[in-house]
Design an enzyme around this catalytic site. Structure first.
Site, PDB file in Angstrom:
ATOM      1  N   ASP A 124     -13.822  -6.482  -2.981  1.00  0.00           N
ATOM      2  CA  ASP A 124     -13.807  -6.532  -1.563  1.00  0.00           C
ATOM      3  C   ASP A 124     -15.348  -6.943  -0.958  1.00  0.00           C
ATOM      4  OD1 ASP A 124     -11.262  -5.502  -1.434  1.00  0.00           O
ATOM      5  OD2 ASP A 124     -12.048  -3.271  -1.191  1.00  0.00           O
TER       6      ASP A 124
ATOM      7  N   ASP B 134       0.994  -1.093  -0.004  1.00  0.00           N
ATOM      8  CA  ASP B 134      -0.068   0.142  -0.062  1.00  0.00           C
ATOM      9  C   ASP B 134       0.956   1.164  -0.093  1.00  0.00           C
ATOM     10  OD1 ASP B 134      -2.236  -1.464   0.050  1.00  0.00           O
ATOM     11  OD2 ASP B 134      -2.546  -1.339   2.130  1.00  0.00           O
TER      12      ASP B 134
END
EC number: 4.3.2.10
Length: 251
Positions: free
Chosen positions: A130, A11
């Site tokens: 997700d 990330d």
């Protein structure tokens, strides 16, 4: 049979890797290029870089980073975050990325999948999903898992495939960060439903979890972050373990 892939995920915020990292001898522990190169040396098959900065400034920083990664790392890498239209895809592929991952933008505008596949090829388009297990089904979420949608995992994944997605990256919000293993039942259903590879994400805590997601979850690839960033699992050790367990991996 295709070799199973190990995929570290980084990330990125303002050009730095944000999950804490404690590899020794790093001049800058948060340097995503350095970290990617380290993973590549250890035997990672691919990398994923997710831009979690939302600003325009952050976008430019991320594009520069992609150029640096492409210059220093030889394994394929996927980039995601803030990709909303074709020009974003063009910018990142031109900077050297191999694939792009789209998530919320695909849910809001499913035709984007077709546009990417038509202009750049299905192999470039990874649709990230997700989903959270609630009321006996897997509900898809937007905006990094903050906003529920009216789409469900299996039908959305099938639609994404029919629109031209080359891979599905499924993160189980139920399992993410718990380090108790991947969502193998859902992954196996996805693998049986789809004709494209499924990347498992969310839940890796030990080597057995990788073995189980490949054998029971039928995943084509397994993505993880903290177990690699914190040095809990070395990729070279993981690959050897998987090979010893009869999983087809590239050593």
């Amino acid at each position: 049979m295709l070799a199973k892939r190990i995929v570290p995920c980084l990330d990125i915020k303002d050009g730095k890797t944000v999950k804490g990292i404690n590899f020794v001898n790093f001049r800058d522990a948060g340097d995503p290029v350095e970290l990617g190169a380290q993973y590549s040396r250890e035997g990672a098959d691919e990398l994923v870089y997710l831009d979690i900065t939302a600003s325009h400034e952050g976008r430019k920083t991320f594009t520069e980073l992609v150029k640096q990664v492409a210059a220093h790392i030889s394994i394929p890498f996927t980039v995601g975050g803030g990709i909303n239209e074709l020009k974003d895809v063009d910018r990142l592929l031109s900077a050297g990325a191999d694939k792009v991952s789209i998530n919320s933008a695909a849910l809001r505008n499913p035709a984007l999948i077709e546009e990417i596949a038509k202009n750049f090829g299905s192999q470039v388009c990874v649709v990230a999903i997700d989903a959270n297990f609630e009321n006996n089904d897997w509900l898809c979420y937007l905006n990094g898992g903050r906003v529920p949608t009216d789409k469900y995992l299996f039908q959305w994944a099938s639609e994404a495939e029919s629109r031209g997605a080359g891979e599905i990256l499924f993160t189980s919000m139920t399992h993410d960060g718990v380090k108790d293993g991947y969502a193998n039942d859902a992954l196996a259903t996805l693998a049986d439903t789809l004709h494209i590879p499924v990347i498992a994400s969310g839940g890796a805590g030990k080597m057995e979890h990788f073995r189980d997601t490949f054998s029971n979850g039928k995943a084509g690839a397994a993505l993880a972050a903290s177990v690699f960033h914190f040095g809990e699992i070395r990729i070279s050790d993981l690959k050897q373990y998987l090979k010893d367990e009869g999983i087809n991996v590239r050593i």
